[in-house]
Design an enzyme around this catalytic site. Sequence first.
Site, PDB file in Angstrom:
ATOM      1  N   LYS A  89      14.951  17.510  -0.009  1.00 27.72           N
ATOM      2  CA  LYS A  89      14.676  17.614  -1.449  1.00 27.72           C
ATOM      3  C   LYS A  89      15.830  18.275  -2.207  1.00 27.72           C
ATOM      4  CE  LYS A  89       9.623  17.647  -1.315  1.00 27.72           C
ATOM      5  NZ  LYS A  89       8.404  18.279  -1.830  1.00 27.72           N
ATOM      6  N   GLY A 144       8.077  29.158  -0.489  1.00 35.05           N
ATOM      7  CA  GLY A 144       8.762  27.934  -0.051  1.00 35.05           C
ATOM      8  C   GLY A 144       9.018  27.001  -1.229  1.00 35.05           C
ATOM      9  N   SER A 193       2.966  10.930   7.483  1.00 37.92           N
ATOM     10  CA  SER A 193       2.930  10.841   6.018  1.00 37.92           C
ATOM     11  C   SER A 193       1.723  10.057   5.498  1.00 37.92           C
ATOM     12  CB  SER A 193       4.200  10.155   5.512  1.00 37.92           C
ATOM     13  OG  SER A 193       4.087   9.961   4.117  1.00 37.92           O
ATOM     14  N   ASP A 237       5.967  16.967  -7.859  1.00 36.46           N
ATOM     15  CA  ASP A 237       5.049  18.002  -7.342  1.00 36.46           C
ATOM     16  C   ASP A 237       4.658  18.884  -8.521  1.00 36.46           C
ATOM     17  OD1 ASP A 237       5.105  17.258  -4.663  1.00 36.46           O
ATOM     18  OD2 ASP A 237       6.840  18.502  -4.210  1.00 36.46           O
TER      19      ASP A 237
HETATM   20  P1  NAP Z   1       6.865  26.201   3.763  1.00 41.84           P
HETATM   21  O1  NAP Z   1       8.206  26.227   3.117  1.00 41.84           O
HETATM   22  O2  NAP Z   1       6.757  25.878   5.190  1.00 41.84           O
HETATM   23  O3  NAP Z   1       6.115  27.607   3.559  1.00 41.84           O
HETATM   24  C1  NAP Z   1       5.886  28.167   2.340  1.00 41.84           C
HETATM   25  C2  NAP Z   1       5.878  29.684   2.424  1.00 41.84           C
HETATM   26  O4  NAP Z   1       4.699  30.139   3.049  1.00 41.84           O
HETATM   27  C3  NAP Z   1       6.989  30.301   3.226  1.00 41.84           C
HETATM   28  O5  NAP Z   1       8.160  30.353   2.470  1.00 41.84           O
HETATM   29  C4  NAP Z   1       6.430  31.669   3.558  1.00 41.84           C
HETATM   30  O6  NAP Z   1       6.694  32.607   2.496  1.00 41.84           O
HETATM   31  C5  NAP Z   1       4.933  31.404   3.627  1.00 41.84           C
HETATM   32  N1  NAP Z   1       4.482  31.334   5.023  1.00 41.84           N
HETATM   33  C6  NAP Z   1       4.886  30.480   5.980  1.00 41.84           C
HETATM   34  N2  NAP Z   1       4.245  30.730   7.144  1.00 41.84           N
HETATM   35  C7  NAP Z   1       3.406  31.756   6.903  1.00 41.84           C
HETATM   36  C8  NAP Z   1       2.490  32.501   7.696  1.00 41.84           C
HETATM   37  N3  NAP Z   1       2.294  32.199   8.981  1.00 41.84           N
HETATM   38  N4  NAP Z   1       1.803  33.498   7.110  1.00 41.84           N
HETATM   39  C9  NAP Z   1       1.982  33.814   5.805  1.00 41.84           C
HETATM   40  N5  NAP Z   1       2.858  33.142   4.989  1.00 41.84           N
HETATM   41  C10 NAP Z   1       3.540  32.140   5.544  1.00 41.84           C
HETATM   42  O7  NAP Z   1       5.930  25.169   2.991  1.00 41.84           O
HETATM   43  P2  NAP Z   1       6.044  24.424   1.578  1.00 41.84           P
HETATM   44  O8  NAP Z   1       6.800  23.182   1.772  1.00 41.84           O
HETATM   45  O9  NAP Z   1       6.469  25.358   0.519  1.00 41.84           O
HETATM   46  O10 NAP Z   1       4.504  24.022   1.407  1.00 41.84           O
HETATM   47  C11 NAP Z   1       3.502  25.005   1.399  1.00 41.84           C
HETATM   48  C12 NAP Z   1       2.136  24.386   1.621  1.00 41.84           C
HETATM   49  O11 NAP Z   1       1.820  23.524   0.554  1.00 41.84           O
HETATM   50  C13 NAP Z   1       2.014  23.531   2.886  1.00 41.84           C
HETATM   51  O12 NAP Z   1       0.747  23.720   3.429  1.00 41.84           O
HETATM   52  C14 NAP Z   1       2.177  22.118   2.369  1.00 41.84           C
HETATM   53  O13 NAP Z   1       1.521  21.180   3.201  1.00 41.84           O
HETATM   54  C15 NAP Z   1       1.483  22.231   1.033  1.00 41.84           C
HETATM   55  N6  NAP Z   1       1.949  21.257   0.037  1.00 41.84           N
HETATM   56  C16 NAP Z   1       1.016  20.461  -0.543  1.00 41.84           C
HETATM   57  C17 NAP Z   1       1.395  19.569  -1.509  1.00 41.84           C
HETATM   58  C18 NAP Z   1       0.352  18.693  -2.147  1.00 41.84           C
HETATM   59  O14 NAP Z   1       0.720  17.739  -2.823  1.00 41.84           O
HETATM   60  N7  NAP Z   1      -0.910  18.993  -1.994  1.00 41.84           N
HETATM   61  C19 NAP Z   1       2.735  19.476  -1.900  1.00 41.84           C
HETATM   62  C20 NAP Z   1       3.668  20.328  -1.301  1.00 41.84           C
HETATM   63  C21 NAP Z   1       3.257  21.223  -0.324  1.00 41.84           C
HETATM   64  P3  NAP Z   1       7.086  34.128   2.855  1.00 41.84           P
HETATM   65  O15 NAP Z   1       8.032  34.070   4.016  1.00 41.84           O
HETATM   66  O16 NAP Z   1       7.760  34.611   1.605  1.00 41.84           O
HETATM   67  O17 NAP Z   1       5.834  34.854   3.161  1.00 41.84           O
END
Ligand code: NAP
Length: 274
Positions: A64, A126, A13, A100
């Site tokens: 969450k 996600g 983290s 967020d």
């Molecule tokens: P998650 O639940 O692991 O994944 C999000 C979505 O991405 C999944 O539901 C899936 O949708 C798609 N996905 C996953 N693996 C994939 C692959 N190999 N190829 C294509 N699509 C794929 O993640 P999350 O928690 O929503 O976060 C998403 C991203 O945002 C992460 O990289 C996280 O680190 C980042 N994030 C950043 C912040 C920030 O403050 N900057 C905050 C939150 C999250 P489908 O199955 O519908 O395709």
Amino acid sequence: MKLGLIGEKLGHSQSPAIHTKLFQLLGIQGSYDLIEMNRRDVPNELIRLKREGYVGLNVTIPYKIEVMPFLADIAHEAQVIGAVNTIYMTAEGDFGYNTDYSGFGRSLDHAGIAVQDKECVVLGTGGAARAIVKCLYDKGARTITIASRNPQEKSEFAAFAKTLHGRMVSYEELAAQKDGDVLVNCTPVGMYPNIDASPVSKTIAAMYPAVVDLIYNPKTTRILQYAQQQGAKTLNGMYMLVAQAIGSEEIWQKQHIDNAVIEEIAKEMEKQYE
Ligand code: NAP
């Protein structure tokens, strides 16, 4: 003020570093602890932490949603998104928020990426995508299209998206779509160590005059490189990461924190990925 982050595995983290920098910059007396717990312990841990004097908690994967039934009230946007990342513990009860959502909005404003009346595309379904879709909707996006690898299997997300006038498509359908203004990557594709991967091809990325990636490691993901080669406006996830932390602190400290503070911390944090 006793603050912390609850989650299952918190070893990587960035939150303690961000909050500690903020304490230094604003002269706040505070501590920010990483508190790992098992799912079955979440209700009792919330009670214990409050008894021990914790005032604010951030909540991360996978809790969450888990914490929501134990809160006295939840901010409207967090209810719609269906996830809480910030808890404010008070004598009147514990309250839930989703920063967020606000952090993403603040990062768009900071980068000068307008979404009002724009055609927006979100990649992924996600938890992060839910906050982003709600934010785009509240900022007046004209259309919100969400691409999924299996849109037909994402009925829960589709129902959520429908309430915000969002439309789910496959990546094939997205490729056939000729117009778009803002593309937001809410998938983990392109994140370190898989830095050569991109969730969409160069051709698709090149169609958008603004591309946002929630990923902050690396600083410039492959999809952002594609967009930059076309002269598009780009934004990575670091400002959002810091802005969501600052959003939580604003709730706990009951004070507005200037964007200049976010910028300073984001710049400092980004040095580790240069
Ligand atoms: P998650 O639940 O692991 O994944 C999000 C979505 O991405 C999944 O539901 C899936 O949708 C798609 N996905 C996953 N693996 C994939 C692959 N190999 N190829 C294509 N699509 C794929 O993640 P999350 O928690 O929503 O976060 C998403 C991203 O945002 C992460 O990289 C996280 O680190 C980042 N994030 C950043 C912040 C920030 O403050 N900057 C905050 C939150 C999250 P489908 O199955 O519908 O395709």
